[in-house]
Design a protein around this motif. Structure first.
Motif, mmCIF file in Angstrom:
data_model
loop_
_atom_site.group_PDB
_atom_site.id
_atom_site.type_symbol
_atom_site.label_atom_id
_atom_site.label_comp_id
_atom_site.label_asym_id
_atom_site.label_seq_id
_atom_site.Cartn_x
_atom_site.Cartn_y
_atom_site.Cartn_z
ATOM 1 N N SER A 172 25.133 34.250 -6.355
ATOM 2 C CA SER A 172 24.214 33.182 -5.630
ATOM 3 C C SER A 172 24.459 31.839 -6.199
ATOM 4 O O SER A 172 24.118 31.675 -7.247
ATOM 5 C CB SER A 172 22.689 33.619 -5.601
ATOM 6 O OG SER A 172 22.094 32.573 -4.839
ATOM 7 N N ALA A 173 25.146 30.845 -5.397
ATOM 8 C CA ALA A 173 25.166 29.399 -5.948
ATOM 9 C C ALA A 173 23.950 28.801 -5.948
ATOM 10 O O ALA A 173 24.187 27.607 -6.579
ATOM 11 C CB ALA A 173 26.387 28.860 -5.201
ATOM 12 N N THR A 174 22.846 29.235 -5.681
ATOM 13 C CA THR A 174 21.513 28.463 -5.569
ATOM 14 C C THR A 174 20.862 28.920 -6.948
ATOM 15 O O THR A 174 19.916 28.109 -7.110
ATOM 16 C CB THR A 174 20.791 28.781 -4.264
ATOM 17 O OG1 THR A 174 20.323 30.267 -4.358
ATOM 18 C CG2 THR A 174 21.461 28.687 -3.079
ATOM 19 N N GLN A 175 21.448 29.636 -7.670
ATOM 20 C CA GLN A 175 20.604 30.214 -8.998
ATOM 21 C C GLN A 175 21.442 29.860 -10.135
ATOM 22 O O GLN A 175 22.642 29.599 -10.244
ATOM 23 C CB GLN A 175 20.344 31.855 -8.906
ATOM 24 C CG GLN A 175 19.215 31.773 -7.560
ATOM 25 C CD GLN A 175 19.110 33.302 -7.417
ATOM 26 O OE1 GLN A 175 19.677 34.447 -8.294
ATOM 27 N NE2 GLN A 175 18.067 33.774 -6.759
ATOM 28 N N ALA A 295 27.535 14.285 -6.099
ATOM 29 C CA ALA A 295 26.840 14.044 -7.506
ATOM 30 C C ALA A 295 25.803 15.054 -7.577
ATOM 31 O O ALA A 295 25.293 15.432 -8.758
ATOM 32 C CB ALA A 295 26.258 12.608 -7.369
ATOM 33 N N ALA A 296 25.147 15.806 -6.650
ATOM 34 C CA ALA A 296 24.166 16.562 -6.810
ATOM 35 C C ALA A 296 24.064 17.599 -5.493
ATOM 36 O O ALA A 296 24.545 17.341 -4.607
ATOM 37 C CB ALA A 296 22.649 15.852 -6.814
ATOM 38 N N THR A 297 23.342 18.773 -6.022
ATOM 39 C CA THR A 297 23.062 19.851 -4.810
ATOM 40 C C THR A 297 21.826 19.601 -4.730
ATOM 41 O O THR A 297 20.811 18.944 -5.402
ATOM 42 C CB THR A 297 23.084 21.212 -5.330
ATOM 43 O OG1 THR A 297 22.390 21.339 -6.723
ATOM 44 C CG2 THR A 297 24.772 21.534 -5.753
ATOM 45 N N THR A 298 21.160 20.285 -3.390
ATOM 46 C CA THR A 298 19.718 19.922 -2.821
ATOM 47 C C THR A 298 19.092 21.433 -2.824
ATOM 48 O O THR A 298 18.052 21.368 -2.346
ATOM 49 C CB THR A 298 19.662 19.173 -1.628
ATOM 50 O OG1 THR A 298 20.502 19.875 -0.457
ATOM 51 C CG2 THR A 298 20.213 17.643 -1.884
ATOM 52 N N SER A 302 14.835 26.482 -7.433
ATOM 53 C CA SER A 302 14.017 25.825 -8.719
ATOM 54 C C SER A 302 12.733 25.415 -8.063
ATOM 55 O O SER A 302 12.775 25.209 -6.860
ATOM 56 C CB SER A 302 14.718 25.114 -9.403
ATOM 57 O OG SER A 302 14.943 23.809 -8.657
ATOM 58 N N TYR A 303 11.635 25.269 -8.798
ATOM 59 C CA TYR A 303 10.280 24.916 -8.311
ATOM 60 C C TYR A 303 10.205 23.477 -8.175
ATOM 61 O O TYR A 303 10.869 22.602 -8.646
ATOM 62 C CB TYR A 303 9.186 25.253 -9.519
ATOM 63 C CG TYR A 303 7.868 25.154 -8.768
ATOM 64 C CD1 TYR A 303 7.175 26.221 -7.978
ATOM 65 C CD2 TYR A 303 7.050 24.128 -9.081
ATOM 66 C CE1 TYR A 303 5.945 26.114 -7.537
ATOM 67 C CE2 TYR A 303 5.760 23.793 -8.756
ATOM 68 C CZ TYR A 303 5.342 24.942 -7.786
ATOM 69 O OH TYR A 303 3.989 25.070 -7.204
ATOM 70 N N GLY A 304 9.637 23.200 -7.095
ATOM 71 C CA GLY A 304 9.631 21.725 -6.583
ATOM 72 C C GLY A 304 10.768 21.156 -5.953
ATOM 73 O O GLY A 304 10.750 19.847 -5.610
ATOM 74 N N ASN A 305 11.497 22.006 -5.517
ATOM 75 C CA ASN A 305 12.840 21.688 -4.779
ATOM 76 C C ASN A 305 12.725 21.414 -3.366
ATOM 77 O O ASN A 305 13.746 21.291 -2.433
ATOM 78 C CB ASN A 305 13.953 22.345 -5.149
ATOM 79 C CG ASN A 305 15.489 21.713 -4.912
ATOM 80 O OD1 ASN A 305 15.555 20.569 -5.120
ATOM 81 N ND2 ASN A 305 16.274 22.541 -4.429
ATOM 82 N N VAL A 321 8.534 20.154 9.852
ATOM 83 C CA VAL A 321 9.315 21.114 9.284
ATOM 84 C C VAL A 321 10.327 20.366 8.576
ATOM 85 O O VAL A 321 10.984 19.343 9.234
ATOM 86 C CB VAL A 321 10.203 21.883 10.473
ATOM 87 C CG1 VAL A 321 11.153 22.995 9.998
ATOM 88 C CG2 VAL A 321 8.981 22.732 11.291
ATOM 89 N N GLN A 322 10.787 20.677 7.408
ATOM 90 C CA GLN A 322 11.695 20.068 6.493
ATOM 91 C C GLN A 322 12.881 21.225 6.271
ATOM 92 O O GLN A 322 12.617 22.371 6.074
ATOM 93 C CB GLN A 322 11.287 19.677 5.117
ATOM 94 C CG GLN A 322 9.982 18.963 5.040
ATOM 95 C CD GLN A 322 9.171 18.760 3.809
ATOM 96 O OE1 GLN A 322 9.739 18.180 2.731
ATOM 97 N NE2 GLN A 322 8.000 19.604 3.622
ATOM 98 N N VAL A 323 14.161 20.431 6.555
ATOM 99 C CA VAL A 323 15.429 21.392 6.128
ATOM 100 C C VAL A 323 16.393 20.402 5.168
ATOM 101 O O VAL A 323 16.407 19.282 5.471
ATOM 102 C CB VAL A 323 15.952 21.476 7.593
ATOM 103 C CG1 VAL A 323 17.143 22.170 7.594
ATOM 104 C CG2 VAL A 323 15.025 22.241 8.477
ATOM 105 N N ALA A 324 17.029 21.282 4.535
ATOM 106 C CA ALA A 324 18.312 20.867 3.693
ATOM 107 C C ALA A 324 19.233 21.907 3.562
ATOM 108 O O ALA A 324 19.077 22.892 3.850
ATOM 109 C CB ALA A 324 17.674 20.245 2.339
ATOM 110 N N LEU A 325 20.458 21.274 3.262
ATOM 111 C CA LEU A 325 21.670 22.137 3.082
ATOM 112 C C LEU A 325 22.719 21.702 2.113
ATOM 113 O O LEU A 325 22.717 20.324 1.916
ATOM 114 C CB LEU A 325 22.162 22.453 4.507
ATOM 115 C CG LEU A 325 22.901 21.499 5.291
ATOM 116 C CD1 LEU A 325 24.233 20.968 4.828
ATOM 117 C CD2 LEU A 325 23.000 21.678 6.604
#
Length: 386
Positions: A172-175, A295-298, A302-305, A321-325
């Protein structure tokens, strides 16, 4: 730049940053003995106004090792310089049609092993960010982290136990997790050191010698918690202060990690954060957080992301409703082609992955893919870097 040392009053020293098409300031390396004597410049090939020297260190008696990048950063050379006469010789080089990544935020030098006969080097030359063991003359190259996955970074080199520790997350690229692999005679695949039961983001500070580590962990519903562990068994030094005994999860039933498929059939990681006391029978406006740059992933687990730092208040409590990718071009651990696809295409690839020709088109297109009741697709706003 402020000069605060040469006089009682500080002085402003203008530092020119070159505009497009202009030559940057030249860089060269000179050596002088501490006992005094003349300054000897290293005769590194190439126009110093068209090359960078991002890192160097001593590699032996009267010898420096230097990395050189061309101005486009598409060619990297490793060079030995003899400080006795200034001569220079290239012993390793790699090229990339986009750019050669330094693969570190702190290019401080080399990881020498086997009494200086080899060094560890991180490269994306096969399409993945891998650790290689390279002989001192550059002629023998051994891939240590075999497989179609990226490492995050080298965390520690435990040469006494024949291991290098590094972060990665093949599943998993998110971890992010801690792994280790043998430096010499490495026939086995890398082994995971972080507990497999803790899914999320692990961070480590490992002691010299690789026997102790400060371990931190969090994920989307677990606040950061820290412990001291021994390695490689990963046992807490104090069970009462261990993560296992102090981990507390926060109920976040409205945060969901999902995967979205683009019009180019690219699978993207995304998260949805629904409002507090979400009622599927009601309609809610959507705020699409847009970044989309290298520069960064979203989407890190992780907590608070999952909150919008640009909003003065609590968006979930206020009914959004909040969304990010993470689109192609973001620094996710998904291979060099993923990260470098944005080369000379910023504003094209990233916007296309979001589903439109403009940031607003993209936000609306991805919002339409959000399944489930309660999302008011006609009432959408975007925030972030657009």
């Amino acid at each position: 730049m402020l000069n605060t040392t040469d006089s009682v009053y500080s002085q402003v020293v203008p530092v020119e940053y070159p505009k497009v098409g202009e030559a940057p300031s030249p860089v060269r390396i000179g050596v002088i003995t501490v006992a005094g004597g003349g300054l000897r410049w290293m005769n590194i090939p190439g126009d110093p106004r068209q090359h960078y020297l991002p890192r160097m260190e001593w590699s032996g008696t009267n010898e420096l090792v230097v990395q050189q990048l061309d101005r486009k950063q598409q060619e990297s050379k490793l060079i030995y310089c003899k400080t006795t006469d200034g001569s220079a010789a290239t012993f390793w080089a790699e090229n990339d049609e986009a750019w050669v990544d330094l693969n570190t935020d702190n290019p401080v030098g080399w990881n020498w092993v086997n009494k200086g006969q080899d060094f560890l080097w991180v490269s994306e030359k096969d399409g993945w960010r891998h650790i290689y063991k390279i002989s001192r003359d550059g002629k023998t190259v051994t891939l240590l982290t075999k497989g179609n996955y990226d490492i995050g970074k080298i965390v520690s080199v435990d040469e006494g136990s024949n291991y290098v520790y590094f972060t990665a997350s093949p599943a998993s690229a998110t971890q992010l997790h801690l792994y280790r692999v043998r430096i010499n005679n490495g026939k086995d695949d890398p082994e995971q050191v972080s507990p497999s039961s803790l899914k999320g983001t692990h961070q480590y500070q490992i002691s010299p010698g690789g026997k102790l580590a400060r371990h931190s962990f969090s994920n989307y519903n677990t606040p950061p918690v820290t412990e001291w562990v021994s390695l490689p068994d990963h046992k807490p030094l104090n069970s009462g202060k261990s993560i296992a005994n102090n981990l507390k999860t926060t109920a976040m039933p409205n945060v969901e990690y999902v995967k979205l498929t683009t019009q180019d059939n690219i699978v993207l990681d995304a998260w949805i954060n629904k409002p507090t006391n979400f009622d599927p029978s009601k309609k809610y406006p959507v705020v699409f957080y847009v970044y989309g740059e290298p520069a960064a992933t979203t989407i890190d687990d992780s907590y608070g992301n999952h909150s919008n730092f640009l909003y003065n208040g609590d968006m979930a409590a206020d009914g959004y409703v909040q969304v990010a990718l993470d689109n192609r071009g973001s620094p996710a651990l998904k291979g060099a082609a993923w990260r470098k696809s944005i080369y000379r295409k910023i504003g094209d690839i990233n916007i296309r992955d979001m589903g439109g020709r403009t940031a607003r088109d993209s936000a609306n297109a991805q919002a339409k893919k959000l399944k489930g009741p309660g999302v008011e697709r006609g009432n959408l706003n975007e925030g972030g870097d657009v």
